[in-house]
Design a protein around this motif. Structure first.
Motif, short mmCIF file in Angstrom:
data_model
loop_
_atom_site.label_atom_id
_atom_site.label_comp_id
_atom_site.label_asym_id
_atom_site.label_seq_id
_atom_site.Cartn_x
_atom_site.Cartn_y
_atom_site.Cartn_z
N UNK A 176 0.83 -1.20 0.00
CA UNK A 176 0.00 0.00 0.00
C UNK A 176 0.87 1.26 0.00
N UNK A 177 0.62 2.15 -0.96
CA UNK A 177 1.30 3.46 -0.97
C UNK A 177 0.32 4.48 -0.40
N UNK A 178 0.74 5.19 0.65
CA UNK A 178 -0.22 6.08 1.32
C UNK A 178 -0.57 7.31 0.49
N UNK A 215 -4.16 8.34 -0.39
CA UNK A 215 -5.02 9.14 0.48
C UNK A 215 -5.24 10.55 -0.07
N UNK A 246 -7.25 2.89 4.19
CA UNK A 246 -6.73 1.63 3.64
C UNK A 246 -5.62 1.12 4.56
#
Lengths: 253, 160
Positions: free
Chosen positions: B112-114, B117, B159
């Motif tokens: 997951x790459x933040x 967001x 996420x």
């Protein structure tokens, strides 16, 4: 199990770091410089408290007391946290820099532990790493914002807090007497390996933030916490933290 | 193998105490259901966030719901054997989050790459022209966003 002493020492270091930093971060509740930061430090405190509970629960399965007893009835000499987490919150700049340096180490430690031969810890690591990623994301965003995109004052304050916090942060990696044993048994790669990863991870972010890592003549200045020798700040904090518990240790909440 | 669908169906009655439109099944926190030879029902749950204070309440609600069924015993445990991820939320769960006014978490593959967001779809007007205000919100699982199109502040389910 022959590695029990080594494993417990590692778990106590981690659990105590998380418990103490959780309490310190919670001291920002109601005091944050803006509401979002108040909420962020409070949320991170709640996460850390959860992580410490999970780690104390593992210790319970290894024969230690149940988590509340372990957390609330030991005195300072029985704690294995590093000095960094003990310091009062200071200004927001100090707390933010501590949050950045501590959480990067915390995330990388759990990353290494995902392949630990001690399966319960590997499972916990796989779970919490995603949570700590948010902590690092939060800290790095603000360090960069205030270091490189803020004002002259914000940059100066971030640099002086880095000068203050960085030598303390090196105490996170105080070698344990069990390093060889932990590595040989595949439980944990060791503090030196962790410190190397940590330097590699913080350096580019600090560089982008126009912040310089200070030279540290003697990293061992911040050592001692892992052996029960603490700063003057820990015991008063423990006394305050356990105040309600001590009124009636058998009360159910 | 026994048909366990009636148990899963019963567990749909148990909702997230903080997001009452979403059942625990749709939230993805129930990881296994079984009934042993002595008619004891065993349920395993995985926490969304390790420090989430609502998890113990959710566990006790699951126990209460199962106790209303014809079992000789109820055993509900929480562990990390299957780590919770926001990808475990069902399509129905995602729709229920939106009904509650929370932007559903971005689905992802691999790491997951933040950065995801930054352009979360606004649950009010649907615009992707939004800005992350804070990765932390009123509960551990929520973030705070601002919609540049409709000017509303909204919350998202993170996420993870």
């Amino acid at each position: 199990m022959s590695n029990d002493a080594a494993l417990k020492d590692l778990l106590f270091r981690m659990a105590d770091d998380d418990l103490i930093i959780a309490h310190r971060n919670s001291e920002w509740t109601g005091l944050g410089p803006i509401m979002e930061e108040d909420i962020a430090f409070s949320s991170i405190a709640q996460d850390k408290l959860g992580h410490s509970l999970a780690l104390y629960t593992l210790l319970e399965t290894l024969g230690e007391a149940e988590p509340d007893t372990t957390a609330f009835t030991r005195d300072e000499a029985q704690f294995r946290c590093c000095h960094l987490v003990e310091y009062p919150i200071g200004g927001y700049d100090f707390s933010l820099m501590r949050h950045f340096l501590f959480d990067m180490a915390d995330m990388l430690r759990f990353e290494l532990l995902e392949s630990s031969s001690y399966e319960p810890l590997a499972k916990l690591a796989a779970k919490v790493r995603g949570e700590i990623k948010y902590h690092v994301f939060h800290a790095a965003t603000w360090v960069e914002q205030l270091g490189a995109k803020g004002s002259e004052e914000s940059h100066a304050r971030m640099q002086s807090s880095l000068n203050l916090v960085y030598p303390l942060a090196l105490g996170i990696f105080e070698p344990s007497q069990f390093e060889a044993e932990l590595a040989a048994s595949g439980i944990f790669a060791g503090e030196a390996a962790l410190q190397e990863k940590w330097i590699a991870a913080i350096s580019p972010i600090l560089e982008r933030s126009n912040l310089r890592i200070p030279a540290v003549a003697d990293p061992a200045q911040a050592y001692g916490g892992r052996r029960g020798y603490h700063t003057e700040h820990l015991q008063p904090m423990l006394t305050e933290m356990t105040e309600v518990f001590r009124i009636d240790p058998t009360a159910s909440w | 193998m026994d048909d366990l669908s009636h148990i899963w169906e019963a567990l749909r009655d148990v909702k997230d105490p903080e997001i009452p439109t979403v059942s625990l099944v749709d939230l993805g926190v129930i990881t296994s259901v079984s009934v042993d030879d002595e008619n004891v029902v065993h349920v395993t749950m995985t926490p969304t966030f390790v420090g989430c204070p609502a998890m113990e309440y959710m566990r006790s609600e699951v126990v209460r719901r199962l106790e209303r069924m014809e079992f000789s015993g109820v055993d509900v445990r929480m562990n990390f054997d299957i780590p919770w991820s926001s990808n475990r939320i069902t399509d129905e769960g995602r729709a229920a989050l939106a009904t509650f006014g929370l932007a559903p978490p971005a689905e992802y593959e691999g790491v997951l790459e933040l950065e995801v967001l930054n352009n979360v779809a606004c649950p009010i007007c649907g615009s992707h022209n939004t800005t992350l205000r804070s990765p932390f919100g009123p509960t551990l699982c929520r973030s705070i966003h601002y919609c540049n199109s409709c000017g509303e502040t909204f919350e998202g389910f993170k996420p993870l």
